[in-house]
Design a protein around this motif. Structure first.
Motif, short mmCIF file in Angstrom:
data_model
loop_
_atom_site.label_atom_id
_atom_site.label_comp_id
_atom_site.label_asym_id
_atom_site.label_seq_id
_atom_site.Cartn_x
_atom_site.Cartn_y
_atom_site.Cartn_z
N LEU A 21 3.48 -17.59 -8.60
CA LEU A 21 2.36 -18.44 -8.18
C LEU A 21 1.14 -17.57 -7.88
CD1 LEU A 21 1.76 -21.49 -7.35
CD2 LEU A 21 2.22 -20.75 -5.01
N SER A 22 0.15 -17.60 -8.76
CA SER A 22 -1.06 -16.81 -8.55
C SER A 22 -1.99 -17.55 -7.59
CB SER A 22 -1.78 -16.55 -9.87
OG SER A 22 -2.99 -15.85 -9.65
N VAL A 23 -2.41 -16.86 -6.53
CA VAL A 23 -3.28 -17.49 -5.54
C VAL A 23 -4.74 -17.06 -5.69
CG1 VAL A 23 -1.37 -17.75 -3.92
CG2 VAL A 23 -2.83 -15.73 -3.76
N THR A 24 -5.01 -16.08 -6.53
CA THR A 24 -6.38 -15.63 -6.79
C THR A 24 -6.41 -14.74 -8.02
OG1 THR A 24 -8.32 -14.50 -5.85
CG2 THR A 24 -6.17 -13.59 -5.30
N ASP A 25 -7.56 -14.71 -8.71
CA ASP A 25 -7.74 -13.74 -9.79
C ASP A 25 -8.51 -12.53 -9.30
OD1 ASP A 25 -10.14 -15.23 -9.50
OD2 ASP A 25 -10.77 -14.73 -11.53
N ARG A 26 -8.93 -12.54 -8.05
CA ARG A 26 -9.75 -11.46 -7.49
C ARG A 26 -8.87 -10.33 -6.95
NH1 ARG A 26 -15.12 -13.39 -6.55
NH2 ARG A 26 -15.23 -15.59 -7.17
N CYS A 27 -9.45 -9.15 -6.92
CA CYS A 27 -8.71 -7.99 -6.41
C CYS A 27 -9.69 -6.96 -5.89
CB CYS A 27 -7.85 -7.38 -7.53
SG CYS A 27 -6.71 -6.09 -6.94
N ASP A 28 -9.25 -6.19 -4.89
CA ASP A 28 -10.09 -5.11 -4.37
C ASP A 28 -9.87 -3.82 -5.14
OD1 ASP A 28 -7.53 -5.22 -3.33
OD2 ASP A 28 -8.08 -4.66 -1.29
N PRO A 75 -3.18 -11.03 -3.80
CA PRO A 75 -3.05 -12.25 -3.00
C PRO A 75 -3.72 -12.19 -1.63
CG PRO A 75 -0.96 -11.70 -4.03
CD PRO A 75 -1.87 -10.54 -4.29
N MET A 76 -3.68 -11.01 -1.00
CA MET A 76 -4.15 -10.94 0.38
C MET A 76 -5.67 -10.93 0.52
SD MET A 76 -1.24 -11.30 1.55
CE MET A 76 -1.87 -11.57 3.20
N VAL A 77 -6.41 -10.95 -0.60
CA VAL A 77 -7.86 -11.07 -0.48
C VAL A 77 -8.31 -12.53 -0.51
CG1 VAL A 77 -8.24 -8.80 -1.54
CG2 VAL A 77 -8.40 -10.86 -2.97
N ARG A 78 -7.39 -13.46 -0.78
CA ARG A 78 -7.74 -14.88 -0.76
C ARG A 78 -7.97 -15.33 0.67
NH1 ARG A 78 -6.77 -20.00 -4.07
NH2 ARG A 78 -7.97 -21.46 -2.80
N ASN A 79 -9.11 -15.96 0.91
CA ASN A 79 -9.45 -16.42 2.25
C ASN A 79 -8.41 -17.42 2.76
OD1 ASN A 79 -11.20 -16.62 4.54
ND2 ASN A 79 -11.91 -18.60 3.77
N THR A 100 3.76 -9.92 -4.44
CA THR A 100 3.38 -8.69 -5.13
C THR A 100 1.97 -8.32 -4.67
OG1 THR A 100 4.76 -9.04 -7.08
CG2 THR A 100 2.84 -7.64 -7.36
N THR A 101 1.80 -7.09 -4.20
CA THR A 101 0.55 -6.68 -3.58
C THR A 101 0.23 -5.23 -3.91
OG1 THR A 101 -0.55 -6.35 -1.42
CG2 THR A 101 1.84 -6.10 -1.46
N ASN A 102 -1.04 -4.87 -3.79
CA ASN A 102 -1.40 -3.46 -3.95
C ASN A 102 -1.23 -2.69 -2.65
OD1 ASN A 102 -3.77 -3.91 -2.37
ND2 ASN A 102 -5.02 -4.29 -4.18
N GLY A 103 -0.91 -3.38 -1.57
CA GLY A 103 -0.57 -2.72 -0.32
C GLY A 103 -1.75 -2.37 0.58
N ALA A 104 -2.97 -2.55 0.08
CA ALA A 104 -4.13 -2.09 0.83
C ALA A 104 -4.40 -2.91 2.09
CB ALA A 104 -5.38 -2.11 -0.06
N GLN A 105 -3.85 -4.12 2.17
CA GLN A 105 -4.07 -4.98 3.33
C GLN A 105 -2.86 -5.04 4.27
OE1 GLN A 105 -7.13 -6.62 3.53
NE2 GLN A 105 -7.71 -5.69 1.59
N LEU A 106 -1.82 -4.31 3.95
CA LEU A 106 -0.57 -4.46 4.71
C LEU A 106 -0.63 -3.88 6.11
CD1 LEU A 106 2.19 -3.86 2.00
CD2 LEU A 106 1.35 -6.04 2.94
N ASP A 107 -1.54 -2.95 6.36
CA ASP A 107 -1.65 -2.45 7.73
C ASP A 107 -1.98 -3.59 8.69
OD1 ASP A 107 -4.16 -2.74 6.57
OD2 ASP A 107 -5.04 -1.05 7.65
N LYS A 108 -2.69 -4.61 8.20
CA LYS A 108 -3.03 -5.78 9.02
C LYS A 108 -2.03 -6.91 8.87
CE LYS A 108 -6.91 -6.27 6.90
NZ LYS A 108 -8.23 -6.78 6.43
N LYS A 144 -4.50 4.48 2.55
CA LYS A 144 -4.39 3.12 3.10
C LYS A 144 -3.14 2.42 2.55
CE LYS A 144 -7.36 -0.90 4.02
NZ LYS A 144 -7.12 -0.81 5.47
N VAL A 145 -2.83 2.63 1.30
CA VAL A 145 -1.64 2.01 0.71
C VAL A 145 -0.37 2.59 1.33
CG1 VAL A 145 -0.32 1.70 -1.42
CG2 VAL A 145 -2.82 1.43 -1.43
N LEU A 146 -0.31 3.91 1.50
CA LEU A 146 0.86 4.53 2.11
C LEU A 146 1.05 4.05 3.54
CD1 LEU A 146 0.57 8.21 0.77
CD2 LEU A 146 1.93 6.31 -0.14
N THR A 147 -0.05 3.86 4.26
CA THR A 147 0.02 3.30 5.61
C THR A 147 0.58 1.88 5.56
OG1 THR A 147 -1.84 4.63 6.38
CG2 THR A 147 -1.32 2.66 7.65
N GLY A 148 0.16 1.12 4.55
CA GLY A 148 0.66 -0.24 4.38
C GLY A 148 2.15 -0.29 4.08
#
Length: 333
Positions: A21-28, A75-79, A100-108, A144-148
């Protein structure tokens, strides 16, 4: 009344129990194998609302789907995406809710995701070298990804898995480094053959291609691998090492076509139900949910009928121009 006890099945007898299930086409990020550097993303009026995404996912579950993976883009950039995840996490019949994530938002988000009912996570990681990581992702910060990744481990996710796309001459010298990394972290990894989706100019796919067999040969020079029958509901073929809990998977759309085992379909954020990653067979569910909001029976009937469009297989070629012009971020990773 639709019989929701019977699983979805295509013309070839394959049961569909897995929805990506794709929740956005956007990515950081702008990973070189996934999208162009200068992307034009979909306007808001062309994408499914979070409510529509939930309604479609819920109908799939009522029709027998046991696993949903949230994809993008990122997914985690979708408001307000957490509100959708929290609702999906409460569906009792849903056995697995993955991301499935790039991990950049996982610290939060790692701890809130666990609390919301997320049961598994794949994190993309193609390099452990900061400069190379930024080159491959164009915008990514490896630290940031490794921290995530550590945040996800600390949040209590049992079987984290990395996804790595290996490109010849770009990161194929890091295969054993990635194996040592997962062994140290007690997590899994899947190596993915690059898929020819979308026209890219950054590299020549034929020249950069490296097969799963070539990767496995490199690993076996250091670690003996034993094939297993383990199945996580996706296309990975898994191997184990005798002295580690980590699993090594291979996803091989070119060299070991897995179509005969396909149990999944994809929903793009613009509402296209894609019946195959490597074909354009699809049905627009957005038109239906826009025209008949809340009509579960019409929605479920459309999903059932769409199964007849699922093709027997895909045919990827490295020598021809891509037959699929959509990028991976619009497909749902």
């Amino acid at each position: 009344m639709i019989n929701t006890d019977a699983p979805l099945q295509d013309r070839f007898g394959r049961g569909v129990e897995y929805l990506r299930l794709s929740v956005t086409d956007r990515c950081d990020f702008r990973c070189v194998y996934c999208m162009a550097e200068d992307m034009t993303f979909l306007p808001r009026n062309q994408i499914l609302s979070l409510e529509q995404l939930y309604d479609i996912a819920s109908s799939f579950v009522q029709l027998g789907v046991k696993k949903i993976r949230l994809t993008g883009g990122e997914p985690m950039v979708r408001n307000n995406v957490m509100s959708l995840i929290e609702r999906l996490g409460k569906i009792e019949q849903l056995e697995q809710l993955h991301l499935t994530t790039n991990g950049a938002q996982l610290d939060k988000f790692a701890a809130p995701l666990k609390a919301a009912g997320l049961t598994g996570m794949n994190i993309s990681l193609d390099s452990l070298q900061p400069a190379r990581f930024k080159e491959l992702t164009r915008f990514g910060d490896l630290k940031k990804v490794l921290t995530g990744i550590d945040a996800a481990r600390d949040a209590g996710f049992d079987r984290l898995k990395l996804n790595a796309v290996i490109l010849k001459g770009r990161n194929d010298d890091e295969i054993l480094d990635l194996i040592d990394f997962i062994r140290d972290k007690h997590i899994d990894i899947s190596f993915i053959e690059e898929m020819p989706l979308g026209n890219i100019s950054e590299h020549d796919r034929a020249l950069s291609f490296i097969s799963s067999e070539q990767i496995r040969t490199q690993i076996e020079a250091r670690y003996a691998l034993t094939p297993t029958t383990e199945n996580t509901g996706g296309p990975s073929r898994y191997y184990r090492m005798t002295d580690s809990t980590s699993r090594i998977g291979f996803i091989s759309p070119h060299s070991n076509n897995f179509c005969h085992l396909c149990n999944r379909v994809r929903l793009t954020v613009e509402g296209r139900l894609l019946l195959c990653l490597g074909n354009e067979h699809s049905v627009s569910l957005k038109e239906l949910v826009d025209s008949y909001p809340g009509d579960e029976e019409k929605l479920q009937q459309a999903i059932i009928q769409a199964m007849d469009l699922k093709p027997e297989s895909h045919h990827f070629s490295l020598d021809d121009e891509p037959q699929i012009v959509r990028f991976m971020n619009t497909t749902g990773g």
